[in-house]
Write a protein that holds these residues in place. Structure first.
Motif, PDB file in Angstrom:
ATOM      1  N   GLU A 175      -8.979   0.453  -0.611  1.00 32.33           N
ATOM      2  CA  GLU A 175      -7.874   1.753  -0.071  1.00 32.33           C
ATOM      3  C   GLU A 175      -7.058   1.184   1.019  1.00 32.33           C
ATOM      4  O   GLU A 175      -5.964   1.632   1.107  1.00 32.33           O
ATOM      5  N   GLU A 176      -7.550  -0.183   1.789  1.00 37.56           N
ATOM      6  CA  GLU A 176      -6.402  -0.662   2.939  1.00 37.56           C
ATOM      7  C   GLU A 176      -5.278  -1.213   2.016  1.00 37.56           C
ATOM      8  O   GLU A 176      -4.365  -1.462   2.571  1.00 37.56           O
ATOM      9  N   ILE A 177      -5.611  -1.854   0.929  1.00 33.30           N
ATOM     10  CA  ILE A 177      -4.432  -2.553   0.204  1.00 33.30           C
ATOM     11  C   ILE A 177      -3.949  -1.799  -0.769  1.00 33.30           C
ATOM     12  O   ILE A 177      -2.732  -2.230  -1.518  1.00 33.30           O
ATOM     13  N   ASN A 233       0.804  -1.105   0.051  1.00 30.35           N
ATOM     14  CA  ASN A 233       0.105  -0.124  -0.054  1.00 30.35           C
ATOM     15  C   ASN A 233       0.743   1.313  -0.023  1.00 30.35           C
ATOM     16  O   ASN A 233       1.687   1.446   0.960  1.00 30.35           O
ATOM     17  N   PRO A 234       0.903   2.031  -1.035  1.00 26.72           N
ATOM     18  CA  PRO A 234       1.613   3.210  -1.253  1.00 26.72           C
ATOM     19  C   PRO A 234       1.421   4.203   0.200  1.00 26.72           C
ATOM     20  O   PRO A 234       2.446   5.008   0.463  1.00 26.72           O
ATOM     21  N   ASP A 235       0.465   4.279   0.664  1.00 24.58           N
ATOM     22  CA  ASP A 235       0.071   5.112   1.942  1.00 24.58           C
ATOM     23  C   ASP A 235       0.403   4.395   3.281  1.00 24.58           C
ATOM     24  O   ASP A 235       0.079   5.012   4.225  1.00 24.58           O
ATOM     25  N   ARG A 236       1.033   3.135   3.186  1.00 26.75           N
ATOM     26  CA  ARG A 236       1.206   2.597   4.280  1.00 26.75           C
ATOM     27  C   ARG A 236       2.775   1.912   4.275  1.00 26.75           C
ATOM     28  O   ARG A 236       2.800   1.012   3.904  1.00 26.75           O
ATOM     29  N   PRO A 237       3.843   2.913   4.135  1.00 26.92           N
ATOM     30  CA  PRO A 237       4.978   2.388   3.992  1.00 26.92           C
ATOM     31  C   PRO A 237       5.762   1.327   5.068  1.00 26.92           C
ATOM     32  O   PRO A 237       6.425   0.441   4.738  1.00 26.92           O
ATOM     33  N   THR A 238       5.042   1.339   6.146  1.00 26.08           N
ATOM     34  CA  THR A 238       5.528   0.479   7.315  1.00 26.08           C
ATOM     35  C   THR A 238       4.161   0.118   7.943  1.00 26.08           C
ATOM     36  O   THR A 238       3.327   0.598   8.199  1.00 26.08           O
TER      37      THR A 238
END
Length: 378
Positions: A157-159, A98-103
């Motif tokens: 959106e989560e993935i 996910n580009p919005d969740r880098p970690t």
């Protein structure tokens, strides 16, 4: 079939385990003898799946894509030179991609159990794995899947982030450019049981369907299917021979030709003598109850009368020829005439029409001759 990337990629391990478990359950009755296998064969058995359907049976070995460190690859200990590279399955963690969740930390649930694995498990790491597989000739082309793995259901959106459609398009385009089918699969216990009865399968069910539907190089055609194909071949061959035989017999049977030639008199120019024309004209007038005394009728009157009668006769013949041409046209439209018959009848009608037109010209010449003689005598 190669699975990877294998370096610190627990998603690949999870999917491998799910596939082996699924196919072991499908072939449980035929694989009971695996319990008696030696410990030296257990590693290979755990990585091999057996595909059995009504068409063929095949054994497929699941091997890792060799990593940068060849010692960490399972292929160095189990792959033999006799194995053929038929396909490749690239696997990544969808939540980590996910580009919005880098970690992701380990307390976030889902596939967070694969946290701390680094960028090797993301979608962007697949390009290097693909290039490495092609460089080492371990990238088969019978089956190419790109599988995003989760342990549970998540929203787009989560993935894929807030701009999920754009990210989805980016992944799809990369897969199309490199010959892969893109699949997002939930491999939790519930996810592995969903969708196998659907017509258009998705997720883990689609991965299983793709593997089952591939005709692997190790496939052996089932006896029933081989027999069915042989019988179908014999039936088709017999049907073709029967059709050819019936076609020849039908060709030899001559159908009745409906063609009727035109009146031969229309094909010949009139060469009657003036005396004969005069007598014929008088006979026609008498038949019409017209009283005409040749002794009381002069030459000009007889010439005009003959000309009128001949013109009427020519017009009747012209009407007959045009009617014949119309019949030829209608018969050609309805398919009652073949091309050769149509050409023959059209040629006869055209010749008759030309002769009639010539007769019109002859009559004009004759009348002009009579007129000139009359004027000269006067």
């Amino acid at each position: 079939v190669r699975i990877g990337p294998s370096d610190n990629n627990l998603s690949a391990t999870f999917l491998r385990t799910a596939l082996v478990s699924y196919f072991d359950g499908q072939n449980n009755d035929t694989n009971n003898n695996n319990n008696n296998s030696s410990s030296g064969d257990r590693i290979e058995t755990e990585s091999r799946i057996s595909i059995q359907n009504k068409y063929f049976t095949a054994n497929v070995l699941l091997e890792d894509i060799p990593g940068g460190d060849s010692s960490s690859s399972r292929s160095s200990s189990t792959t033999t030179t006799t194995e053929k590279e038929d396909g490749v399955i690239l696997i990544f963690d969808t939540l980590l991609s996910n580009p919005d969740r880098p970690t992701i930390t380990s307390n976030q649930g889902g596939s967070a159990a694969v946290a701390a694995t680094g960028s090797a498990t993301t979608f962007d790491a697949l390009a290097a794995a693909h290039e490495r597989a092609e460089t080492q000739n371990t990238c088969g082309d019978l089956l190419r899947l790109c599988v995003g793995v989760t342990l549970g259901e998540f929203s787009p959106e989560e993935i894929r982030g807030q701009n999920c459609e754009k990210e989805y398009s980016r992944r799809i385009l990369w897969c199309l450019d490199h010959g892969y089918e893109y699949i997002e699969a939930d491999i939790s216990k519930e996810g592995q049981q969903k969708g196998h009865g659907d017509r258009d399968k998705e997720g883990f069910a689609r991965v299983v369907e793709a593997i089952q539907g591939t005709v692997w190089s190790s496939a052996v055609m089932s006896t029933a299917k081989t027999k069915e194909l042989k019988e179908s071949y014999v039936d088709d061959k017999t049907a073709i021979q029967d059709d050819e035989k019936e076609g020849k017999e039908g060709y030899e049977e001559n159908e009745e030709n409906p063609y009727q030639p035109p009146d031969p008199s229309l094909l010949l120019q009139s060469r009657s003598k003036p005396a004969e024309d005069t007598a014929k004209a008088i006979g026609e007038l008498e038949a019409a109850s017209m009283v005409l005394d040749p002794n009381e009728v002069g030459a000009p009157e007889m010439a005009a009368l003959r000309k009128d009668l001949e013109a009427e006769k020519l017009f009747d013949k012209m009407e007959s020829v045009l009617r014949e041409a119309s019949q030829i046209r209608e018969a050609s439209k309805s398919g009652a005439l073949s091309d050769d018959e149509r050409r023959e009848r059209a040629g006869d009608a055209a010749l008759a029409l030309v002769n009639l037109m010539g007769q019109f010209g002859i009559e004009d010449d004759d009348s002009e001759g009579y007129d000139s003689e009359d004027s000269g005598g006067a």
